[in-house]
Design a protein around this motif. Sequence first.
Motif, PDB file in Angstrom:
ATOM      1  N   TRP A   6       0.853  -1.174   0.000  1.00  0.00           N
ATOM      2  CA  TRP A   6       0.000   0.000   0.000  1.00  0.00           C
ATOM      3  C   TRP A   6       0.894   1.231   0.000  1.00  0.00           C
ATOM      4  O   TRP A   6       1.818   1.319   0.809  1.00  0.00           O
ATOM      5  CB  TRP A   6      -0.862   0.041   1.263  1.00  0.00           C
ATOM      6  N   ILE A   7       0.619   2.188  -0.879  1.00  0.00           N
ATOM      7  CA  ILE A   7       1.344   3.456  -0.893  1.00  0.00           C
ATOM      8  C   ILE A   7       0.322   4.529  -0.538  1.00  0.00           C
ATOM      9  O   ILE A   7      -0.614   4.790  -1.287  1.00  0.00           O
ATOM     10  CB  ILE A   7       2.004   3.716  -2.254  1.00  0.00           C
ATOM     11  N   ILE A   8       0.498   5.104   0.649  1.00  0.00           N
ATOM     12  CA  ILE A   8      -0.421   6.123   1.158  1.00  0.00           C
ATOM     13  C   ILE A   8       0.213   7.489   0.906  1.00  0.00           C
ATOM     14  O   ILE A   8       1.292   7.788   1.400  1.00  0.00           O
ATOM     15  CB  ILE A   8      -0.687   5.932   2.671  1.00  0.00           C
ATOM     16  N   SER A   9      -0.473   8.307   0.134  1.00  0.00           N
ATOM     17  CA  SER A   9       0.058   9.606  -0.247  1.00  0.00           C
ATOM     18  C   SER A   9      -0.943  10.710   0.085  1.00  0.00           C
ATOM     19  O   SER A   9      -2.075  10.440   0.471  1.00  0.00           O
ATOM     20  CB  SER A   9       0.371   9.611  -1.746  1.00  0.00           C
ATOM     21  N   GLY A  10      -0.496  11.928  -0.076  1.00  0.00           N
ATOM     22  CA  GLY A  10      -1.320  13.104   0.163  1.00  0.00           C
ATOM     23  C   GLY A  10      -0.437  14.246   0.621  1.00  0.00           C
ATOM     24  O   GLY A  10       0.740  14.041   0.917  1.00  0.00           O
ATOM     25  N   PRO A  11      -0.993  15.436   0.669  1.00  0.00           N
ATOM     26  CA  PRO A  11      -0.195  16.599   1.073  1.00  0.00           C
ATOM     27  C   PRO A  11       0.177  16.564   2.551  1.00  0.00           C
ATOM     28  O   PRO A  11      -0.380  15.775   3.330  1.00  0.00           O
ATOM     29  CB  PRO A  11      -1.121  17.782   0.754  1.00  0.00           C
ATOM     30  N   ALA A  12       1.105  17.413   2.911  1.00  0.00           N
ATOM     31  CA  ALA A  12       1.556  17.507   4.305  1.00  0.00           C
ATOM     32  C   ALA A  12       0.375  17.789   5.224  1.00  0.00           C
ATOM     33  O   ALA A  12      -0.473  18.619   4.930  1.00  0.00           O
ATOM     34  CB  ALA A  12       2.597  18.621   4.437  1.00  0.00           C
ATOM     35  N   GLY A  13       0.323  17.051   6.330  1.00  0.00           N
ATOM     36  CA  GLY A  13      -0.679  17.302   7.352  1.00  0.00           C
ATOM     37  C   GLY A  13      -2.021  16.628   7.145  1.00  0.00           C
ATOM     38  O   GLY A  13      -2.950  16.849   7.918  1.00  0.00           O
ATOM     39  N   VAL A  14      -2.154  15.788   6.120  1.00  0.00           N
ATOM     40  CA  VAL A  14      -3.457  15.188   5.826  1.00  0.00           C
ATOM     41  C   VAL A  14      -3.728  13.911   6.635  1.00  0.00           C
ATOM     42  O   VAL A  14      -4.852  13.453   6.707  1.00  0.00           O
ATOM     43  CB  VAL A  14      -3.603  14.936   4.307  1.00  0.00           C
ATOM     44  N   GLY A  15      -2.680  13.351   7.255  1.00  0.00           N
ATOM     45  CA  GLY A  15      -2.874  12.153   8.072  1.00  0.00           C
ATOM     46  C   GLY A  15      -2.305  10.879   7.483  1.00  0.00           C
ATOM     47  O   GLY A  15      -2.723   9.777   7.843  1.00  0.00           O
ATOM     48  N   LYS A  16      -1.350  11.023   6.580  1.00  0.00           N
ATOM     49  CA  LYS A  16      -0.742   9.844   5.939  1.00  0.00           C
ATOM     50  C   LYS A  16      -0.123   8.900   6.960  1.00  0.00           C
ATOM     51  O   LYS A  16      -0.371   7.692   6.927  1.00  0.00           O
ATOM     52  CB  LYS A  16       0.356  10.272   4.946  1.00  0.00           C
ATOM     53  N   SER A  17       0.686   9.419   7.849  1.00  0.00           N
ATOM     54  CA  SER A  17       1.400   8.582   8.811  1.00  0.00           C
ATOM     55  C   SER A  17       0.437   7.866   9.743  1.00  0.00           C
ATOM     56  O   SER A  17       0.563   6.659   9.972  1.00  0.00           O
ATOM     57  CB  SER A  17       2.381   9.424   9.640  1.00  0.00           C
ATOM     58  N   ALA A  73      10.417 -11.400   2.882  1.00  0.00           N
ATOM     59  CA  ALA A  73      10.280 -12.085   4.173  1.00  0.00           C
ATOM     60  C   ALA A  73       8.820 -12.415   4.509  1.00  0.00           C
ATOM     61  O   ALA A  73       8.536 -12.892   5.604  1.00  0.00           O
ATOM     62  CB  ALA A  73      10.888 -11.220   5.281  1.00  0.00           C
ATOM     63  N   GLY A  74       7.901 -12.153   3.577  1.00  0.00           N
ATOM     64  CA  GLY A  74       6.515 -12.535   3.778  1.00  0.00           C
ATOM     65  C   GLY A  74       5.619 -11.481   4.394  1.00  0.00           C
ATOM     66  O   GLY A  74       4.535 -11.793   4.877  1.00  0.00           O
ATOM     67  N   TYR A  75       6.039 -10.238   4.377  1.00  0.00           N
ATOM     68  CA  TYR A  75       5.251  -9.146   4.946  1.00  0.00           C
ATOM     69  C   TYR A  75       4.471  -8.409   3.857  1.00  0.00           C
ATOM     70  O   TYR A  75       4.948  -8.264   2.731  1.00  0.00           O
ATOM     71  CB  TYR A  75       6.152  -8.102   5.621  1.00  0.00           C
ATOM     72  N   ASP A  76       3.286  -7.925   4.221  1.00  0.00           N
ATOM     73  CA  ASP A  76       2.624  -6.888   3.444  1.00  0.00           C
ATOM     74  C   ASP A  76       3.229  -5.576   3.935  1.00  0.00           C
ATOM     75  O   ASP A  76       3.635  -5.474   5.095  1.00  0.00           O
ATOM     76  CB  ASP A  76       1.117  -6.887   3.682  1.00  0.00           C
ATOM     77  N   VAL A  77       3.297  -4.580   3.057  1.00  0.00           N
ATOM     78  CA  VAL A  77       3.988  -3.339   3.410  1.00  0.00           C
ATOM     79  C   VAL A  77       3.077  -2.139   3.174  1.00  0.00           C
ATOM     80  O   VAL A  77       2.383  -2.072   2.154  1.00  0.00           O
ATOM     81  CB  VAL A  77       5.288  -3.181   2.592  1.00  0.00           C
ATOM     82  N   VAL A  78       3.112  -1.212   4.119  1.00  0.00           N
ATOM     83  CA  VAL A  78       2.406   0.061   3.975  1.00  0.00           C
ATOM     84  C   VAL A  78       3.462   1.160   3.940  1.00  0.00           C
ATOM     85  O   VAL A  78       4.232   1.316   4.889  1.00  0.00           O
ATOM     86  CB  VAL A  78       1.408   0.295   5.135  1.00  0.00           C
ATOM     87  N   VAL A  79       3.499   1.874   2.832  1.00  0.00           N
ATOM     88  CA  VAL A  79       4.455   2.967   2.631  1.00  0.00           C
ATOM     89  C   VAL A  79       3.718   4.290   2.797  1.00  0.00           C
ATOM     90  O   VAL A  79       2.646   4.488   2.233  1.00  0.00           O
ATOM     91  CB  VAL A  79       5.076   2.900   1.213  1.00  0.00           C
ATOM     92  N   ASP A  80       4.310   5.181   3.558  1.00  0.00           N
ATOM     93  CA  ASP A  80       3.780   6.514   3.804  1.00  0.00           C
ATOM     94  C   ASP A  80       4.757   7.499   3.175  1.00  0.00           C
ATOM     95  O   ASP A  80       5.878   7.652   3.657  1.00  0.00           O
ATOM     96  CB  ASP A  80       3.657   6.691   5.332  1.00  0.00           C
ATOM     97  N   TRP A  81       4.346   8.124   2.062  1.00  0.00           N
ATOM     98  CA  TRP A  81       5.252   9.044   1.388  1.00  0.00           C
ATOM     99  C   TRP A  81       4.451   9.941   0.452  1.00  0.00           C
ATOM    100  O   TRP A  81       3.506   9.489  -0.194  1.00  0.00           O
ATOM    101  CB  TRP A  81       6.305   8.278   0.598  1.00  0.00           C
ATOM    102  N   VAL A  82       4.825  11.199   0.348  1.00  0.00           N
ATOM    103  CA  VAL A  82       4.209  12.103  -0.614  1.00  0.00           C
ATOM    104  C   VAL A  82       4.657  11.641  -1.996  1.00  0.00           C
ATOM    105  O   VAL A  82       5.793  11.878  -2.398  1.00  0.00           O
ATOM    106  CB  VAL A  82       4.624  13.575  -0.365  1.00  0.00           C
ATOM    107  N   SER A  83       3.780  10.912  -2.659  1.00  0.00           N
ATOM    108  CA  SER A  83       4.158  10.305  -3.934  1.00  0.00           C
ATOM    109  C   SER A  83       3.143  10.647  -5.012  1.00  0.00           C
ATOM    110  O   SER A  83       1.965  10.861  -4.719  1.00  0.00           O
ATOM    111  CB  SER A  83       4.288   8.793  -3.769  1.00  0.00           C
ATOM    112  N   PHE A  84       3.617  10.684  -6.228  1.00  0.00           N
ATOM    113  CA  PHE A  84       2.789  11.027  -7.364  1.00  0.00           C
ATOM    114  C   PHE A  84       2.702   9.827  -8.303  1.00  0.00           C
ATOM    115  O   PHE A  84       3.600   8.983  -8.337  1.00  0.00           O
ATOM    116  CB  PHE A  84       3.357  12.255  -8.081  1.00  0.00           C
ATOM    117  N   TRP A  85       1.605   9.760  -9.056  1.00  0.00           N
ATOM    118  CA  TRP A  85       1.317   8.598  -9.887  1.00  0.00           C
ATOM    119  C   TRP A  85       2.484   8.228 -10.794  1.00  0.00           C
ATOM    120  O   TRP A  85       2.816   7.059 -10.953  1.00  0.00           O
ATOM    121  CB  TRP A  85       0.036   8.845 -10.684  1.00  0.00           C
TER     122      TRP A  85
END
Length: 148
Positions: A6-17, A73-85
């Motif tokens: 999962w790549i969670i994106s959005g502007p600063a302060g929106v609650g990504k983390s 190693a068998g993990y699902d991963v959640v990435v928190d980063w201001v990212s663009f398509w």
Amino acid sequence: MARKVWIISGPAGVGKSTTARRLAQDMKKSAYVSGDDISHMAVSGRERPWESEQANDLVWKNIVALTENFVEAGYDVVVDWVSFWQDVKRYTAHWIEQGIEVRYVILWADQDVQSNVINAGRARRRWGSGSSYCEMSFEARVHQNATT
């Protein structure tokens, strides 16, 4: 079983983390990768990733490497980063070819809510004077990427 990133994106302060951490906590076996933490690993001579293509590329390469280690190693991963398509496509295409499910999520909030969070200092402590710039730049880049 196919792993998920999962790549969670959005502007600063929106609650990504907050969102990314909670999502990772709700999964059976998961890892949380913070692009902000990776971005701040370079201590001196650090360029801001929103101002430097080279700095953004370095952050992405480290996100990809760390994510791949967890997936292996068998993990699902959640990435928190201001990212663009365009970046998501560029850096994750090989994962999709390998059968890894990639989900790109953009969080958004009313401008008033977002401004209150930034003015309250949470985003400003992390991004410094760049938080307002990132907020405006994010909206402009999302609209630009939607047309390309």
